[in-house]
Write a protein that holds these residues in place. Structure first.
Motif, PDB file in Angstrom:
ATOM      1  N   UNK A 150       2.949   1.052  -5.207  1.00 15.51           N
ATOM      2  CA  UNK A 150       2.006  -0.244  -4.946  1.00 15.51           C
ATOM      3  C   UNK A 150       1.447   0.129  -3.416  1.00 15.51           C
ATOM      4  N   UNK A 151       1.487   1.257  -2.806  1.00 10.14           N
ATOM      5  CA  UNK A 151       1.048   1.516  -1.699  1.00 10.14           C
ATOM      6  C   UNK A 151      -0.071   2.419  -1.199  1.00 10.14           C
ATOM      7  N   UNK A 152      -0.145   2.726  -0.014  1.00 10.95           N
ATOM      8  CA  UNK A 152      -1.153   3.688   0.411  1.00 10.95           C
ATOM      9  C   UNK A 152      -1.079   3.824   2.137  1.00 10.95           C
ATOM     10  N   UNK A 153      -2.021   4.441   2.657  1.00  7.73           N
ATOM     11  CA  UNK A 153      -1.714   4.803   3.814  1.00  7.73           C
ATOM     12  C   UNK A 153      -0.724   5.856   4.424  1.00  7.73           C
ATOM     13  N   UNK A 154      -0.191   6.423   3.458  1.00 10.01           N
ATOM     14  CA  UNK A 154       0.717   7.485   3.548  1.00 10.01           C
ATOM     15  C   UNK A 154       2.184   6.968   3.685  1.00 10.01           C
ATOM     16  N   UNK A 155       2.383   5.639   3.743  1.00  9.62           N
ATOM     17  CA  UNK A 155       3.539   4.981   3.673  1.00  9.62           C
ATOM     18  C   UNK A 155       4.362   4.908   2.369  1.00  9.62           C
ATOM     19  N   UNK A 156       5.609   5.219   2.503  1.00  8.27           N
ATOM     20  CA  UNK A 156       6.368   5.516   1.063  1.00  8.27           C
ATOM     21  C   UNK A 156       6.099   6.669   0.257  1.00  8.27           C
ATOM     22  N   UNK A 173      11.875   6.934   0.788  1.00  7.61           N
ATOM     23  CA  UNK A 173      10.577   6.057   0.293  1.00  7.61           C
ATOM     24  C   UNK A 173      10.528   4.898  -0.419  1.00  7.61           C
ATOM     25  N   UNK A 174      11.664   4.419  -1.149  1.00  5.60           N
ATOM     26  CA  UNK A 174      11.880   3.169  -1.570  1.00  5.60           C
ATOM     27  C   UNK A 174      12.090   2.123  -0.318  1.00  5.60           C
ATOM     28  N   UNK A 175      12.778   2.370   0.598  1.00  5.85           N
ATOM     29  CA  UNK A 175      12.959   1.474   1.753  1.00  5.85           C
ATOM     30  C   UNK A 175      11.545   1.122   2.383  1.00  5.85           C
ATOM     31  N   UNK A 176      10.800   2.073   2.664  1.00  6.01           N
ATOM     32  CA  UNK A 176       9.614   2.256   3.396  1.00  6.01           C
ATOM     33  C   UNK A 176       8.647   1.170   2.668  1.00  6.01           C
ATOM     34  N   UNK A 177       8.565   1.456   1.358  1.00  8.39           N
ATOM     35  CA  UNK A 177       7.545   0.940   0.285  1.00  8.39           C
ATOM     36  C   UNK A 177       8.065  -0.591   0.331  1.00  8.39           C
ATOM     37  N   UNK A 178       9.125  -0.666   0.239  1.00 11.14           N
ATOM     38  CA  UNK A 178       9.633  -2.240   0.029  1.00 11.14           C
ATOM     39  C   UNK A 178       9.199  -3.083   1.456  1.00 11.14           C
ATOM     40  N   UNK A 179       9.579  -2.432   2.424  1.00 10.33           N
ATOM     41  CA  UNK A 179       9.066  -3.120   3.818  1.00 10.33           C
ATOM     42  C   UNK A 179       7.638  -3.166   4.020  1.00 10.33           C
ATOM     43  N   UNK A 180       6.664  -2.144   3.543  1.00 14.10           N
ATOM     44  CA  UNK A 180       5.418  -2.344   3.819  1.00 14.10           C
ATOM     45  C   UNK A 180       4.579  -2.972   2.664  1.00 14.10           C
ATOM     46  N   UNK A 181       5.062  -2.830   1.353  1.00 17.06           N
ATOM     47  CA  UNK A 181       4.220  -3.469   0.195  1.00 17.06           C
ATOM     48  C   UNK A 181       4.881  -4.385  -0.667  1.00 17.06           C
ATOM     49  N   UNK A 182       6.324  -5.055  -0.473  1.00 13.97           N
ATOM     50  CA  UNK A 182       7.017  -5.663  -0.999  1.00 13.97           C
ATOM     51  C   UNK A 182       7.236  -5.239  -2.374  1.00 13.97           C
ATOM     52  N   UNK A 183       7.201  -3.922  -2.770  1.00 12.09           N
ATOM     53  CA  UNK A 183       7.878  -3.329  -3.774  1.00 12.09           C
ATOM     54  C   UNK A 183       8.331  -1.928  -3.719  1.00 12.09           C
ATOM     55  N   UNK A 184       9.605  -1.579  -4.135  1.00 11.57           N
ATOM     56  CA  UNK A 184      10.215  -0.524  -4.104  1.00 11.57           C
ATOM     57  C   UNK A 184       9.977   0.646  -5.010  1.00 11.57           C
ATOM     58  N   UNK A 185       9.000   0.277  -5.857  1.00 16.07           N
ATOM     59  CA  UNK A 185       8.543   1.360  -6.971  1.00 16.07           C
ATOM     60  C   UNK A 185       7.952   2.512  -6.498  1.00 16.07           C
TER      61      UNK A 185
END
Length: 642
Positions: A150-156, A173-185
């Motif tokens: 669900x992300x972009x900008x290099x995060x996750x 990556x899951x932890x960073x994605x969940x924090x940045x985008x609200x989804x850990x997929x």
């Protein structure tokens, strides 16, 4: 007809949208967090609404607060900018449900592209080449790239070169994605270290017209985030360029796209390309497309949102070449460590601000005197240059950056200048690993000119003190004065000068002649070469500028404080931030380079590692804790000391 636009964003993109709105006679409304209360985008707007709090999760990511702000301020349209909620289908629906105009694609199109895995399946069905997700990566698939769905900008995102490292990369990556985008997929795909990142600008109206408005190369990246972008993408065979444009248009039509968007592709060395994602918003790098087409993409976004047709069946052709460099508050030589503090001065010669034509354009989110905080992205500004040829654009952009006056936190300015002048860049040998491959050349400490800059700083300081007796004055004209400076790489320089009846002169370089001097500039002649150095002081920080570039120095006291000591095993916070997680406990044996904890600052994660083999004897922070710059985080001692 749109009369008042609220920009659900901050910084540079908010100012960019406001600029076009002013030209069109449309009122503007800003939103701001508490740290942004005095930010330039707030000062420039006709109205501004406070979003209480500092963290993005409490402010710019609160869709219901932004919709309420639009209604309170009398705005009738919302522009999402980029980042934050710009690709949230839920936010787009909330804006429309409130009776406001959404300046973006339909929520259904956003949702269709919201998950990279779902988008790949959709694009494959539309005949667009894709790089398939790997369900179970094997040894033969390495290296692989872990990506947030669900992300972009290099995060996750994490590059994995050994299967043994995959579980840890997935978890991180899951932890960073969940924090940045609200989804850990997250998912995995093959990583092409020498692939090029090429994208196509799209613009579509509600009447069936879809434009492929040229292409861009965005291959120069750090941490999977773009640093230098250009249009058109250099060196593409005509057939490949046409196929890229056709694939991008097919992608847009497959989801009923309306508005501005970008189809991103990975271009392999053999000429094959693969769909990466579609960004359902305006891109950071959109100015290079405006420069070569003469279009105002924000004005076209507004027109499409009002239901107008695009002005022609096909977009205008591209003319000339444009390159954009992102100026970040960060230190590339220290693993891109972000920097904070007061931006005392940001000045750059700007020419031809209108769309199209040749010249230098500055899109900035900050002004001189602003505070750079750890709350948001580290980008200070974008510098865009257009010229008849790629070589001319690169030369002018490098020169504009070198001549810029940038006084404050460390920046990537020197890296940008070196990259733009690098033979491999000028030859068009671009790929996403370019900055890593040439890191030694691009991040080496500046040596040439630093000693003369320090001499200029010392002489200007002496001139500022005028006729007063200098520190350490003696009634012996032959005895020189000394001034010490710390350089950007942590080294020290000692400069000696003396006052004579004829004026100031260098005690170390008798061949250097002082031609003119004032507290804020020095003119030196060495042999037959004359150079001017402009000098600015802010406390103990000194900045020396010349046409060749800028030098940052720290003036050191004559007599160092003997009480100031730092334990060689002490780990100090390299920036203010939040502790996300720890990787070791007190009493653990650690090895040099082992991650001990992770800090989050400026929307990025930063590892703090053990300085040497030893034992972790102190760990003074815990996850969730805020730390200030220079705070003691941990102490590692050798087994003999512990």
């Amino acid at each position: 007809m749109i009369t008042n636009v609220l920009v659900a964003n901050r910084g540079e993109i908010a100012r960019r949208v406001f600029r076009t709105c002013r030209e069109l006679g449309i009122a503007t409304t800003a939103v701001h967090s508490d740290p942004d209360a005095a930010a330039p985008h707030v000062r420039e707007a006709d109205a501004a609404v406070r979003l209480p709090g500092a963290a993005p999760a409490d402010t710019y990511l609160r869709g219901e607060l932004i919709v309420r702000a639009a209604l309170q301020a009398g705005a009738d349209a919302v522009h999402p900018g980029y980042g934050f909620l710009s690709e949230s289908a839920e936010f787009a629906r909330a804006v429309l449900d409130a009776g406001l105009v959404w300046i973006g694609p339909p929520p259904e199109a956003i949702a269709a592209m919201g998950s990279k895995t779902a988008a790949k399946r959709l694009m494959a069905g539309a005949g667009v080449p894709v790089l398939g997700a790997l369900a179970e990566p094997a040894e033969a698939d390495l290296p692989v790239l872990v990506k947030a769905a669900a992300g972009g900008g290099g995060r996750g995102m994490r590059v994995v070169e050994r299967l043994a490292d995959l579980p840890a990369a997935l978890a991180s990556a899951r932890a960073e994605a969940a924090k940045a985008f609200g989804s850990d997929e997250v998912f995995c795909e093959r990583y092409l270290p020498t692939g090029r990142h090429v994208e196509v600008q799209l613009l579509a109206d509600a009447h069936g017209t879809v434009w492929a408005v040229g292409d861009r190369d965005c291959s120069l990246q750090r941490r999977h985030q773009k640093v230098i972008e250009e249009a058109p993408a250099p060196g593409l065979p005509t057939a490949v360029r046409a196929a890229l444009h056709e694939a991008a248009v097919s992608a847009a039509r497959a989801i009923g796209y309306v508005g501005a968007g970008t189809a991103e592709f990975l271009l392999a060395e053999d000429g094959r390309f693969f769909f990466l994602e579609m960004n359902t918003r305006l891109q950071v790098e959109h100015p290079v497309t405006e420069a070569v087409t003469g279009l105002d993409l924000v004005a076209l976004q507004l027109a499409v949102a009002e239901g107008e047709e695009l002005p022609a069946a096909t977009p205008p052709p591209c003319t000339g070449h444009a390159i954009e460099a992102r100026l970040y508050a960060e230190d590339p030589a220290k693993d891109w460590q972000p920097a904070t503090g007061t931006l005392h001065r940001l000045e750059l010669t700007v020419e031809h601000r209108e769309f199209g034509g040749t010249g230098v354009r500055l899109d900035s989110g900050v002004d001189s005197g602003d505070e750079i905080t750890p709350h948001y992205d580290a980008m200070l500004a974008k510098v865009i240059v257009s010229a008849p040829t790629r070589a001319a654009a690169a030369r002018r952009l490098a020169d504009a950056l070198a001549r810029a006056r940038i006084h404050g936190p460390a920046t990537n300015r020197d890296l940008l200048v070196r990259a733009l002048r690098h033979p491999a860049f000028l030859a068009g040998r671009l790929h996403t690993g370019f900055l890593t491959e040439h890191a030694a050349d691009l991040t080496a400490p500046a040596v040439e000119g630093v000693e003369r800059a320090a001499l200029a700083a010392a002489l200007a300081d002496a001139a500022a003190r005028g006729a007063a007796l200098p520190s350490g004055w003696r009634n012996l004209p032959s005895q020189p004065q000394s001034k010490r400076y710390r350089t950007a790489d942590g080294g020290e320089l000692a400069v000696r000068y003396r006052r004579t009846r004829a004026g100031l002169e260098s005690a170390d370089h008798p061949d250097v002649e002082l031609l003119d001097i004032a507290p804020d500039f020095v003119v030196l002649r060495e042999g037959e070469v004359r150079r001017r150095y402009d000098v600015a002081r802010y406390g103990d920080r000194v900045y020396v500028d010349s046409p060749a570039g800028g030098t940052a120095l720290i003036a050191l006291p004559r007599f160092p404080d003997p009480t100031v000591r730092t334990d060689p095993g002490a780990l100090l916070a390299p920036m203010p931030g939040t502790v996300l997680r720890t990787g070791a406990a007190v009493g653990d044996t650690v090895t040099a380079g082992q991650p001990l904890l992770v800090l989050e600052a400026m929307k990025m994660e930063h590892r703090v590692t053990a300085p040497a083999d030893g034992v972790l004897v102190e760990l003074r922070v815990a996850p969730g804790e805020q730390v200030r710059l220079g705070a003691l985080l941990a102490v590692v001692k050798s087994p003999e000391e512990s």
